[in-house]
Design a protein around this motif. Structure first.
Motif, PDB file in Angstrom:
ATOM      1  N   TRP A  36       0.858  -1.180   0.000  1.00  0.00           N
ATOM      2  CA  TRP A  36       0.000   0.000   0.000  1.00  0.00           C
ATOM      3  C   TRP A  36       0.897   1.233   0.000  1.00  0.00           C
ATOM      4  CZ3 TRP A  36      -4.978   0.775  -0.882  1.00  0.00           C
ATOM      5  CH2 TRP A  36      -5.889  -0.278  -0.712  1.00  0.00           C
ATOM      6  N   PHE A  37       0.493   2.223  -0.780  1.00  0.00           N
ATOM      7  CA  PHE A  37       1.262   3.442  -0.951  1.00  0.00           C
ATOM      8  C   PHE A  37       0.316   4.632  -0.963  1.00  0.00           C
ATOM      9  CE2 PHE A  37       5.061   1.142  -2.153  1.00  0.00           C
ATOM     10  CZ  PHE A  37       4.529  -0.049  -2.611  1.00  0.00           C
ATOM     11  N   ARG A  38       0.873   5.785  -0.759  1.00  0.00           N
ATOM     12  CA  ARG A  38       0.085   7.000  -0.913  1.00  0.00           C
ATOM     13  C   ARG A  38       0.953   8.089  -1.525  1.00  0.00           C
ATOM     14  NH1 ARG A  38      -0.686   8.562   5.473  1.00  0.00           N
ATOM     15  NH2 ARG A  38       1.445   9.328   5.852  1.00  0.00           N
ATOM     16  N   GLN A  39       0.263   9.005  -2.154  1.00  0.00           N
ATOM     17  CA  GLN A  39       0.965  10.145  -2.717  1.00  0.00           C
ATOM     18  C   GLN A  39       0.072  11.374  -2.601  1.00  0.00           C
ATOM     19  OE1 GLN A  39       2.642   9.605  -6.642  1.00  0.00           O
ATOM     20  NE2 GLN A  39       4.116  11.235  -6.259  1.00  0.00           N
ATOM     21  N   ALA A  40       0.594  12.374  -1.936  1.00  0.00           N
ATOM     22  CA  ALA A  40      -0.091  13.648  -1.799  1.00  0.00           C
ATOM     23  C   ALA A  40       0.444  14.602  -2.867  1.00  0.00           C
ATOM     24  CB  ALA A  40       0.127  14.214  -0.411  1.00  0.00           C
ATOM     25  N   PRO A  41      -0.334  15.603  -3.230  1.00  0.00           N
ATOM     26  CA  PRO A  41       0.120  16.546  -4.263  1.00  0.00           C
ATOM     27  C   PRO A  41       1.458  17.166  -3.901  1.00  0.00           C
ATOM     28  CG  PRO A  41      -2.192  16.873  -3.809  1.00  0.00           C
ATOM     29  CD  PRO A  41      -1.696  15.902  -2.788  1.00  0.00           C
ATOM     30  N   GLU A  46       4.883   7.433  -0.977  1.00  0.00           N
ATOM     31  CA  GLU A  46       5.241   6.955   0.353  1.00  0.00           C
ATOM     32  C   GLU A  46       4.746   5.530   0.539  1.00  0.00           C
ATOM     33  OE1 GLU A  46       3.561   9.297   3.482  1.00  0.00           O
ATOM     34  OE2 GLU A  46       4.610   8.214   5.079  1.00  0.00           O
ATOM     35  N   GLY A  47       5.643   4.647   0.879  1.00  0.00           N
ATOM     36  CA  GLY A  47       5.265   3.269   1.152  1.00  0.00           C
ATOM     37  C   GLY A  47       4.720   3.129   2.552  1.00  0.00           C
ATOM     38  N   LEU A  48       3.580   2.470   2.695  1.00  0.00           N
ATOM     39  CA  LEU A  48       2.887   2.396   3.974  1.00  0.00           C
ATOM     40  C   LEU A  48       2.917   1.009   4.608  1.00  0.00           C
ATOM     41  CD1 LEU A  48      -0.274   4.389   2.873  1.00  0.00           C
ATOM     42  CD2 LEU A  48       1.734   5.282   4.093  1.00  0.00           C
ATOM     43  N   SER A  49       2.833  -0.012   3.809  1.00  0.00           N
ATOM     44  CA  SER A  49       2.811  -1.366   4.350  1.00  0.00           C
ATOM     45  C   SER A  49       2.936  -2.352   3.215  1.00  0.00           C
ATOM     46  CB  SER A  49       1.528  -1.626   5.142  1.00  0.00           C
ATOM     47  OG  SER A  49       0.400  -1.525   4.292  1.00  0.00           O
ATOM     48  N   PRO A 102      10.535 -11.318  -2.918  1.00  0.00           N
ATOM     49  CA  PRO A 102      10.508 -12.506  -2.049  1.00  0.00           C
ATOM     50  C   PRO A 102      10.143 -12.208  -0.607  1.00  0.00           C
ATOM     51  CG  PRO A 102      12.761 -11.849  -2.466  1.00  0.00           C
ATOM     52  CD  PRO A 102      11.898 -10.978  -3.340  1.00  0.00           C
ATOM     53  N   ARG A 103      10.224 -10.949  -0.203  1.00  0.00           N
ATOM     54  CA  ARG A 103       9.865 -10.604   1.174  1.00  0.00           C
ATOM     55  C   ARG A 103       9.506  -9.137   1.230  1.00  0.00           C
ATOM     56  NH1 ARG A 103      15.095 -11.594   0.798  1.00  0.00           N
ATOM     57  NH2 ARG A 103      14.788 -13.739   1.511  1.00  0.00           N
ATOM     58  N   CYS A 104       8.795  -8.763   2.249  1.00  0.00           N
ATOM     59  CA  CYS A 104       8.494  -7.360   2.507  1.00  0.00           C
ATOM     60  C   CYS A 104       9.585  -6.785   3.402  1.00  0.00           C
ATOM     61  CB  CYS A 104       7.138  -7.229   3.202  1.00  0.00           C
ATOM     62  SG  CYS A 104       5.719  -7.644   2.170  1.00  0.00           S
ATOM     63  N   GLY A 105       9.884  -5.519   3.215  1.00  0.00           N
ATOM     64  CA  GLY A 105      10.926  -4.906   4.028  1.00  0.00           C
ATOM     65  C   GLY A 105      11.023  -3.422   3.782  1.00  0.00           C
ATOM     66  N   PRO A 106      12.063  -2.801   4.322  1.00  0.00           N
ATOM     67  CA  PRO A 106      12.203  -1.338   4.229  1.00  0.00           C
ATOM     68  C   PRO A 106      12.240  -0.793   2.810  1.00  0.00           C
ATOM     69  CG  PRO A 106      13.693  -2.227   5.879  1.00  0.00           C
ATOM     70  CD  PRO A 106      13.110  -3.404   5.156  1.00  0.00           C
ATOM     71  N   TYR A 107      12.504  -1.645   1.836  1.00  0.00           N
ATOM     72  CA  TYR A 107      12.582  -1.162   0.458  1.00  0.00           C
ATOM     73  C   TYR A 107      11.263  -0.535  -0.007  1.00  0.00           C
ATOM     74  CZ  TYR A 107      10.012  -5.380  -0.942  1.00  0.00           C
ATOM     75  OH  TYR A 107       9.063  -6.353  -1.083  1.00  0.00           O
ATOM     76  N   ILE A 108      10.145  -0.898   0.665  1.00  0.00           N
ATOM     77  CA  ILE A 108       8.859  -0.360   0.194  1.00  0.00           C
ATOM     78  C   ILE A 108       8.792   1.154   0.379  1.00  0.00           C
ATOM     79  CG2 ILE A 108       7.735  -2.536   0.816  1.00  0.00           C
ATOM     80  CD1 ILE A 108       6.112  -0.821   2.903  1.00  0.00           C
ATOM     81  N   THR A 109       9.653   1.693   1.248  1.00  0.00           N
ATOM     82  CA  THR A 109       9.603   3.130   1.478  1.00  0.00           C
ATOM     83  C   THR A 109      10.370   3.912   0.425  1.00  0.00           C
ATOM     84  OG1 THR A 109      11.555   3.105   2.906  1.00  0.00           O
ATOM     85  CG2 THR A 109       9.421   2.727   3.953  1.00  0.00           C
ATOM     86  N   SER A 110      11.076   3.226  -0.456  1.00  0.00           N
ATOM     87  CA  SER A 110      11.849   3.929  -1.479  1.00  0.00           C
ATOM     88  C   SER A 110      10.996   4.201  -2.708  1.00  0.00           C
ATOM     89  CB  SER A 110      13.068   3.099  -1.889  1.00  0.00           C
ATOM     90  OG  SER A 110      13.704   3.708  -3.005  1.00  0.00           O
ATOM     91  N   PRO A 111      10.844   5.472  -3.090  1.00  0.00           N
ATOM     92  CA  PRO A 111      10.056   5.794  -4.286  1.00  0.00           C
ATOM     93  C   PRO A 111      10.681   5.269  -5.578  1.00  0.00           C
ATOM     94  CG  PRO A 111      10.358   7.732  -2.918  1.00  0.00           C
ATOM     95  CD  PRO A 111      11.296   6.678  -2.396  1.00  0.00           C
ATOM     96  N   SER A 112      11.954   4.882  -5.524  1.00  0.00           N
ATOM     97  CA  SER A 112      12.615   4.435  -6.742  1.00  0.00           C
ATOM     98  C   SER A 112      12.439   2.939  -6.985  1.00  0.00           C
ATOM     99  CB  SER A 112      14.113   4.770  -6.681  1.00  0.00           C
ATOM    100  OG  SER A 112      14.728   4.081  -5.618  1.00  0.00           O
ATOM    101  N   VAL A 113      11.870   2.230  -6.026  1.00  0.00           N
ATOM    102  CA  VAL A 113      11.651   0.793  -6.206  1.00  0.00           C
ATOM    103  C   VAL A 113      10.447   0.588  -7.103  1.00  0.00           C
ATOM    104  CG1 VAL A 113      11.013  -1.343  -5.038  1.00  0.00           C
ATOM    105  CG2 VAL A 113      12.741   0.179  -4.034  1.00  0.00           C
TER     106      VAL A 113
END
Length: 128
Positions: A36-41, A46-49, A102-113
């Motif tokens: 799940w992600f969000r983006q404000a104007p 932003e990666g949330l979970s 293969p797994r969830c982790g801190p990478y979800i917070t990177s906008p470049s992923v």
């Protein structure tokens, strides 16, 4: 064909709760992570979970830990994001995405992923 569709967004008062849904199809559950992600104007994504439905593993960044909860219902092919104690800064377009990580982790917070598949997004508005 992989498809994702979000629903559940809307207007909520500050301090309130919303549950977003991400209905998916065509995803091999044992091989994919759904985030799940969000983006404000004017702001970056932003990666949330994140959840790997196959093993029910999850990840949350500190920014939402304790307020947001991700879960899944495999019978309904749906991933949920329960959001509590909503604040004005939570206002954004919320989207779900899937990729064969293969797994969830801190990478979800990177906008470049990169994530392979995205839903169309659902707007969350928080009134103060």
């Amino acid at each position: 064909e992989v498809q994702l569709e979000e629903s559940g967004g809307g207007l909520v008062q500050a301090g309130g709760s919303l549950r977003l849904s991400c209905a998916f199809s065509g995803i091999p559950l044992d091989d994919y992570a759904i985030g799940w992600f969000r983006q404000a104007p004017g702001k970056e994504r932003e990666g949330l979970s994140c959840i790997r439905v196959g093993d029910d593993s999850t990840y949350y960044p500190d920014s939402v830990k304790g307020r947001f909860t991700i879960s899944s219902n495999t019978a309904r092919n749906t991933v949920y994001l329960q959001m509590n104690s909503l604040k004005s800064e939570d206002m954004a377009v919320y989207s779900c995405a899937a990729a064969p990580y293969p797994r969830c982790g801190p990478y979800i917070t990177s906008p470049s992923v990169d994530w392979d598949y995205w839903g169309q997004g659902t707007q969350v508005t928080v009134s103060s």
